[in-house]
Write an enzyme that holds these catalytic residues in place. Structure first.
Site, PDB file in Angstrom:
ATOM      1  N   SER A  79      99.069  -2.191  52.733  1.00 55.76           N
ATOM      2  CA  SER A  79      97.648  -2.422  52.514  1.00 55.76           C
ATOM      3  C   SER A  79      96.873  -2.192  53.825  1.00 55.76           C
ATOM      4  CB  SER A  79      97.435  -3.832  51.954  1.00 55.76           C
ATOM      5  OG  SER A  79      96.128  -4.005  51.472  1.00 55.76           O
TER       6      SER A  79
ATOM      7  N   ARG B 208      88.179 -15.143  47.204  1.00 63.40           N
ATOM      8  CA  ARG B 208      89.609 -15.005  46.931  1.00 63.40           C
ATOM      9  C   ARG B 208      89.875 -14.731  45.463  1.00 63.40           C
ATOM     10  NH1 ARG B 208      94.015 -13.237  49.447  1.00 63.40           N
ATOM     11  NH2 ARG B 208      95.918 -14.385  48.868  1.00 63.40           N
TER      12      ARG B 208
ATOM     13  N   ASP C 296      99.032   0.161  41.037  1.00 68.55           N
ATOM     14  CA  ASP C 296      98.118  -0.290  42.092  1.00 68.55           C
ATOM     15  C   ASP C 296      96.794   0.440  41.917  1.00 68.55           C
ATOM     16  OD1 ASP C 296      96.739  -0.950  44.384  1.00 68.55           O
ATOM     17  OD2 ASP C 296      98.332  -0.379  45.774  1.00 68.55           O
TER      18      ASP C 296
ATOM     19  N   HIS D  95      98.784  -3.983  43.124  1.00 72.85           N
ATOM     20  CA  HIS D  95      98.749  -3.837  44.579  1.00 72.85           C
ATOM     21  C   HIS D  95      99.746  -4.764  45.268  1.00 72.85           C
ATOM     22  CE1 HIS D  95      97.204  -2.800  48.482  1.00 72.85           C
ATOM     23  NE2 HIS D  95      96.823  -4.047  48.729  1.00 72.85           N
ATOM     24  N   ASP D  96      99.946  -5.942  44.738  1.00 70.22           N
ATOM     25  CA  ASP D  96     100.863  -6.909  45.336  1.00 70.22           C
ATOM     26  C   ASP D  96     102.323  -6.474  45.281  1.00 70.22           C
ATOM     27  OD1 ASP D  96      99.077  -8.696  46.338  1.00 70.22           O
ATOM     28  OD2 ASP D  96      99.347 -10.219  44.793  1.00 70.22           O
TER      29      ASP D  96
END
Length: 375
Positions: free
Chosen positions: A154, A224, A319, A352-353
């Site tokens: 990232s 968040r 992602d 993405h994680d």
């Protein structure tokens, strides 16, 4: 075959620098601290060092645990350690908290020597270039003239890419995971909405909330929650939460009905309990500003000509924040410049994680690449 094991108990270290650091924004840090951790042993020729760059909310605590907090497992502990893909039996691994951070390196919460108060809103803008420059000084302090590899996912991947351009002769392998050569307009838009949530929080006080003894909790929570949505894929959320209700029925209120809502509230509350709002603002802006092709009229191929390293690039099919086509954009630019590039596009449902997870194919690709790095 080496058996994988935990790195065990680790201890953060602090390096102080008195030489001023000129920043890309025009500001200057007269002196600063960098907090870092190391794993493994630096060999006699200092040729086995690997720098790991962290993502937005990451830190120097890459692997291992702390003696006084055994639950504090490093954020990439599944990757780094004896017998793991980034094998500390072979490599000397370094994790550093970026300037402007909130884990001990000099940042907005630190004392400004000119005022004897926290920097707060007066802390200067820092960029990916500035982080790389400060990390290069740390490398020199540790006796490392060239890194075997610089690795990041990232935002950390953007730092790894920047290393190969700003210090082309000081890194042999650039390893860029789940990243992009610059943010899309959509990504900048997500960051701006998150920042506005913080900036408009009544407890933000123009960035000087430390003096008021408060934290802009509401803004941090919303930032968040928004960010976390972009880190997950639709399939991952559907599989983990679906439309499951917390109470088994519709309550017809504006409270938490669905499990996905409960999850986002939990993530927001947890984040607001440890992360600094000014750090969040600075870091997302650093993400927005990063663009190696900016000084080349947007021509990424021209920008990449400066690189001398070999490259490993990995992307994940689900992602949507940094989709595979953005990695392929970088791949093609590097290939145009004659660089040696290994590219892997991985099927992983987590979005993405995925770069943080223990996916077998992903870790096998990393292990294979690291095994071929000569030290």
């Amino acid at each position: 075959m080496t058996t994988s094991a935990s790195i065990g108990i680790v201890t953060p270290q602090r390096a102080h620098f008195d030489t001023p650091l000129a920043l890309k924004s025009g500001g200057v840090l007269p002196a600063y601290d960098l907090v870092f951790e190391t794993y493994g042993t630096l060999n006699a020729t200092a040729s086995n060092a690997v720098l790991v760059c962290h993502a937005l909310s990451g830190s120097h605590h890459v692997a291992g645990i702390y003696a006084d907090d055994p639950k504090s497992v490093g954020w990439w502990d599944n990757l780094v350690g004896p017998g793991k893909p980034l094998d500390t039996n072979k490599f000397f691994v370094i994790g550093v908290n970026n300037l402007g951070g909130c884990y001990g390196s000099t940042g907005p919460k630190s004392i400004n020597p000119a005022t004897d108060k926290p920097w707060g809103a007066d802390f200067p803008f820092v960029t990916v270039d500035d982080w790389v420059d400060s990390h290069a000084r740390l490398g020199e302090r540790l006796g490392i003239s060239q890194f075997a590899a610089v690795l990041g996912g990232s935002l950390g991947g953007m730092q790894a890419l920047d290393w190969t351009l700003r210090y082309a002769d000081r890194v042999r392998h650039g390893m860029i995971v789940a990243a992009a050569p610059k943010l899309s307009a959509e990504n900048i838009a997500f960051n701006e909405v998150a920042r506005q949530a913080i900036l408009r929080d009544p407890d933000f006080h123009g960035g000087n909330y430390y003096e008021h003894g408060v934290v802009p909790v509401s803004g941090l929570r919303l930032a968040r929650m928004l960010g976390h949505i972009t880190y997950l894929s639709d399939d991952a959320m559907a599989q983990k939460f679906g439309r499951r209700l917390r109470h088994g029925e519709h309550k017809f209120h504006f409270g938490v009905d669905f499990e996905i809502e409960s999850y986002l509230h939990y993530q927001g509350d947890k984040f607001a309990g440890f992360f600094d709002a000014n750090t969040y603002l600075l870091t997302t802006k650093a993400l927005d500003y990063f663009d190696p092709a900016y000084d080349y009229d947007g021509n990424l191929q021209e920008a990449m000509v400066r690189a001398r390293a070999k490259f490993f690039i990995a992307s994940f099919t689900t992602d949507w924040r940094f989709p595979p086509e953005r990695s392929r954009e970088l791949l093609f630019a590097l290939m145009h410049g004659g660089r040696d590039v290994a590219y892997v596009e991985l099927e992983c449902a987590a979005g993405h994680d995925s770069f943080l997870l223990d996916d077998a194919h992903y870790h096998a690709a990393l292990r294979a690449y690291f095994s071929n790095i000569e030290v």
